[in-house]
Motif scaffolding. Structure first.
Motif, PDB file in Angstrom:
ATOM      1  N   TYR A 315      27.905  38.241  35.135  1.00  8.86           N
ATOM      2  CA  TYR A 315      28.800  39.221  35.732  1.00  8.86           C
ATOM      3  C   TYR A 315      29.615  39.823  34.596  1.00  8.86           C
ATOM      4  N   PHE A 316      29.246  41.041  34.203  1.00 10.26           N
ATOM      5  CA  PHE A 316      29.737  41.600  32.956  1.00 10.26           C
ATOM      6  C   PHE A 316      31.096  42.283  33.086  1.00 10.26           C
ATOM      7  N   VAL A 317      31.479  42.674  34.299  1.00 13.21           N
ATOM      8  CA  VAL A 317      32.655  43.529  34.433  1.00 13.21           C
ATOM      9  C   VAL A 317      33.931  42.749  34.690  1.00 13.21           C
ATOM     10  N   PHE A 318      33.835  41.447  34.907  1.00  7.11           N
ATOM     11  CA  PHE A 318      35.045  40.680  35.152  1.00  7.11           C
ATOM     12  C   PHE A 318      35.890  40.635  33.878  1.00  7.11           C
ATOM     13  N   SER A 319      37.169  40.729  34.071  1.00  4.63           N
ATOM     14  CA  SER A 319      38.081  40.605  32.941  1.00  4.63           C
ATOM     15  C   SER A 319      38.374  39.135  32.667  1.00  4.63           C
ATOM     16  N   ASP A 320      39.058  38.889  31.596  1.00  5.65           N
ATOM     17  CA  ASP A 320      39.381  37.518  31.219  1.00  5.65           C
ATOM     18  C   ASP A 320      40.305  36.847  32.233  1.00  5.65           C
ATOM     19  N   ASP A 321      41.064  37.629  32.997  1.00  3.94           N
ATOM     20  CA  ASP A 321      41.981  37.055  33.978  1.00  3.94           C
ATOM     21  C   ASP A 321      41.235  36.353  35.110  1.00  3.94           C
ATOM     22  N   VAL A 322      40.064  36.873  35.478  1.00  4.89           N
ATOM     23  CA  VAL A 322      39.285  36.243  36.551  1.00  4.89           C
ATOM     24  C   VAL A 322      38.851  34.841  36.144  1.00  4.89           C
ATOM     25  N   PHE A 323      38.341  34.682  34.950  1.00  2.00           N
ATOM     26  CA  PHE A 323      37.895  33.370  34.496  1.00  2.00           C
ATOM     27  C   PHE A 323      39.085  32.437  34.260  1.00  2.00           C
ATOM     28  N   GLU A 324      40.181  32.980  33.889  1.00  2.00           N
ATOM     29  CA  GLU A 324      41.374  32.152  33.714  1.00  2.00           C
ATOM     30  C   GLU A 324      41.872  31.613  35.050  1.00  2.00           C
ATOM     31  N   SER A 325      41.673  32.389  36.136  1.00  2.69           N
ATOM     32  CA  SER A 325      42.094  31.924  37.454  1.00  2.69           C
ATOM     33  C   SER A 325      41.265  30.734  37.929  1.00  2.69           C
ATOM     34  N   VAL A 326      40.062  30.553  37.380  1.00  5.16           N
ATOM     35  CA  VAL A 326      39.265  29.377  37.730  1.00  5.16           C
ATOM     36  C   VAL A 326      39.999  28.107  37.320  1.00  5.16           C
ATOM     37  N   GLY A 327      40.562  28.100  36.119  1.00  4.41           N
ATOM     38  CA  GLY A 327      41.314  26.939  35.674  1.00  4.41           C
ATOM     39  C   GLY A 327      42.641  26.779  36.386  1.00  4.41           C
ATOM     40  N   LYS A 328      43.209  27.872  36.901  1.00  2.71           N
ATOM     41  CA  LYS A 328      44.501  27.790  37.577  1.00  2.71           C
ATOM     42  C   LYS A 328      44.389  27.256  39.002  1.00  2.71           C
ATOM     43  N   PHE A 329      43.311  27.625  39.719  1.00  5.32           N
ATOM     44  CA  PHE A 329      43.228  27.317  41.151  1.00  5.32           C
ATOM     45  C   PHE A 329      42.129  26.314  41.504  1.00  5.32           C
ATOM     46  N   CYS A 330      41.005  26.309  40.807  1.00  2.00           N
ATOM     47  CA  CYS A 330      39.847  25.477  41.179  1.00  2.00           C
ATOM     48  C   CYS A 330      39.875  24.179  40.373  1.00  2.00           C
ATOM     49  N   HIS A 331      40.778  23.306  40.728  1.00  6.46           N
ATOM     50  CA  HIS A 331      40.938  22.063  39.964  1.00  6.46           C
ATOM     51  C   HIS A 331      39.876  21.022  40.299  1.00  6.46           C
ATOM     52  N   LEU A 332      39.125  21.215  41.382  1.00  6.20           N
ATOM     53  CA  LEU A 332      38.117  20.235  41.795  1.00  6.20           C
ATOM     54  C   LEU A 332      36.702  20.672  41.452  1.00  6.20           C
ATOM     55  N   SER A 348      40.434  31.884  28.453  1.00  6.59           N
ATOM     56  CA  SER A 348      39.915  31.391  29.737  1.00  6.59           C
ATOM     57  C   SER A 348      39.343  29.994  29.599  1.00  6.59           C
ATOM     58  N   ILE A 349      38.642  29.712  28.512  1.00  8.07           N
ATOM     59  CA  ILE A 349      38.044  28.388  28.335  1.00  8.07           C
ATOM     60  C   ILE A 349      39.135  27.329  28.175  1.00  8.07           C
ATOM     61  N   VAL A 350      40.223  27.671  27.522  1.00  3.04           N
ATOM     62  CA  VAL A 350      41.337  26.718  27.402  1.00  3.04           C
ATOM     63  C   VAL A 350      41.915  26.422  28.784  1.00  3.04           C
TER      64      VAL A 350
END
Length: 593
Positions: A315-332, A348-350
């Protein structure tokens, strides 16, 4: 004992046929007792249970005295009873008769009781009807199956194999006026089929309440789990209210797969994730460029906090904020696929490394913006990591590998294709005894000694790829084959190999199934023959662009070793042409020879 009775069976002297007390069915018209009915010639020794065929609604229980069949019975046989013109009816046991009798409607039973003679009514009161069938286990085993079959085919003609003539309504009168004809002569099969047919025929309602009684909602939901999302939304939910309710059950929408979707927008995805109280899987890989927005995906990730598997590959158009939200909300989250997401960065990886401690599978191939900073966060924050794929992440260096080996000791699957690694970092892989799959292809600074050390330490390796490394030679392959006793797949494309490599594999390995030596110019016909003769477990041999391997040798070996799939340019071209010819395209026959 009477001479006409042997082994519980009675020889009829008038008709020269055996009549069994236990197996005599209503369809045979065998009378019992002394007093006869004017219509069916059945005796008076009856129970009040309705008969299957007789208009007097009586059926013998099998407990009364038996008598021989007379010529008058033969004359009266068939009166008041429909005649079957198909297959000869087989004998139906007592349990099959009970199954048919229990299908009668209670109102019809009451009417038959009131219409019967007073003597029969008095006998009904003194001897209550048997409520359960002796073979009730047959009915229990087939209850859900027969009910679901009837639900899917309302108004049909039933099971053609059972040869039952009942109408669309399937009322008790239809069943009682039909003749059950089953081709099998087995007593158990007959009773089983009659009981199953009775279960199917008992449902004759058209309301959702009747459907819910014979088929529980939980069973419908379990069946719907095998259907696709379009079937659930566009077809199943439009059948009836019960199916509509089942199609919207939260358990069916905990795993949402929308790969290669082009018409799904933020609002649709938001609605799909709202159908379940706990979304566990979300796959939106390979979606079109304008399908989702950053805000919509971030809102969904914030809502689906119980998600376990998240796939956002390519998915090429997502910004870095979308991947960063994975670490913020999807803890499981445990499985995260970000292959081909070029916009993702170390930021985002951090966040993912710090916010997803239960992560077990992480795929980030072709994410060339990721460096050692992000990989250190993953190594320190994801101790349960088992599978890691970071192919073509050219900014990942030896520091990352050292940190991963120290922080993720459970690693079993590791893809490091074309990473900027040297022997200093790669030799740390020898400290991963659980490693089963390793790809260290295109390592320009890899030495054969380092590879041999890894092979001696990682004895559980099953898949190993060392392609595009010119330092890999015959002796290195020999060490790998001798050390990795569980090796099944070995890829050595464009390595410095000769026929000795194929000889070593055939001589020392008993588990190798796939070997790829494409673009190895020193491989000849002798090496191909050697590995074909000695390696009994071999199933695939890649010979693409091996110039010294002739087609005459390959064509000779194919019939001798049909279990081996030989692959080269000519053979693969033949397969493509044959497939095109099978699809109807005009391909000359001489191209296939």
């Amino acid at each position: 004992m009477d001479s006409g009775e042997r082994g519980g069976r009675r020889l009829d002297t008038d008709t020269c046929m055996d009549v069994a007390d236990e197996e005599a069915g209503p369809s045979q018209g065998i009378p019992v007792g002394g007093v006869r009915c004017d219509t069916c010639t059945l005796g008076g020794d009856m129970d009040a249970v309705p008969c299957e065929t007789c208009p007097c609604k009586k059926m013998r229980r099998g407990s009364g005295p038996s008598r021989r069949r007379s010529s008058s019975d033969n004359e009266n046989e068939g009166e008041g009873r429909p005649q079957h013109t198909g297959q000869d009816p087989v004998k139906i046991g007592r349990s099959g008769i009970y199954a048919l009798a229990q299908s009668e409607n209670s109102n019809l039973l009451n009417k038959s009781v009131s219409a019967s003679p007073p003597c029969i009514q008095r006998k009904q009161k003194s001897e209550p009807t048997m409520k359960t069938s002796p073979r009730k286990s047959y009915e229990d085993d087939t209850q859900h199956l027969s009910s679901f079959s009837r639900l899917l085919d309302r108004g049909g003609a039933g099971d053609s194999n059972m040869n039952c003539n009942y109408g669309n309504k399937n009322t008790a009168s239809h069943i009682s006026s039909s003749t059950v004809c089953i081709p099998s002569t087995s007593r158990a099969y007959t009773d089983y089929a009659v009981a199953m047919q009775t279960q199917v025929s008992c449902f004759h309602g058209d309301s959702d309440e009747d459907a819910s009684q014979i088929l529980p909602l939980s069973l419908v939901v379990n069946i719907f789990q095998y259907l696709s999302m379009p079937d659930l939304l566009c077809r199943v939910c439009r059948v009836c209210k019960l199916w509509h309710q089942a199609a919207h059950d939260p358990s069916l929408w905990r795993h949402i797969y929308l790969p290669v979707s082009s018409r799904v927008t933020d609002s649709i995805l938001n609605w799909l994730t709202s159908l379940s109280d706990r979304v566990l899987t979300l796959d939106v890989s390979d979606s079109k460029l304008t399908t989702f927005t950053d805000e919509g995906v971030m809102q969904i990730l914030q809502k689906c906090r119980h998600i376990r598997t998240l796939k956002l590959a390519r998915y090429f158009v997502f910004s870095d904020d979308v991947f960063e939200s994975v670490g913020k909300f999807c803890h499981l989250v445990r499985h995260l696929n970000l292959d081909g997401c070029f916009s993702i960065s170390d930021k985002s990886i951090v966040a993912i490394g710090n916010g997803c401690p239960q992560l077990e599978h992480l795929f980030m191939s072709q994410c060339n913006r990721i460096s050692d900073e992000g990989m250190l966060a993953v190594a320190n924050g994801c101790p349960r990591l088992r599978q890691l794929r970071i192919d073509q992440c050219v900014k990942v260096k030896d520091v990352s590998v050292k940190a991963l080996v120290a922080g993720c000791p459970l690693l079993e699957y590791l893809h490091l294709l074309a990473c900027s690694l040297t022997d200093d970092g790669l030799q740390q892989l020898a400290k991963l005894p659980r490693l089963r799959m390793l790809d260290i292809s295109n390592m320009t600074q890899l030495s054969s000694g380092c590879l041999e050390n890894i092979a001696r330490s990682c004895k559980e390796l099953e898949v190993l790829s060392v392609s595009l490394n010119r330092t890999v030679d015959d002796e290195c392959i020999k060490t790998i084959v001798l050390s990795c006793i569980h090796l099944k797949c070995l890829s050595c494309v464009a390595c410095n190999l000769t026929d000795k490599t194929l000889e070593y594999i055939g001589r020392y390995s008993k588990t190798v199934e796939r070997v790829d030596v494409a673009w190895c110019g020193e491989i000849t016909d002798d090496g191909v023959r050697a590995i074909s003769e000695t390696c009994k477990s071999l199933r695939y041999l890649g010979l693409m662009r091996c110039g010294q391997v002739t087609m005459e040798t390959v064509d000779e070996l194919i019939p001798l070793y049909p279990q081996i799939h030989y692959s080269n340019f000519v053979l693969e071209s033949r397969k493509l042409l044959q497939r095109a010819r099978n699809d109807g395209h005009p391909v000359p026959l001489h191209f296939l020879s």
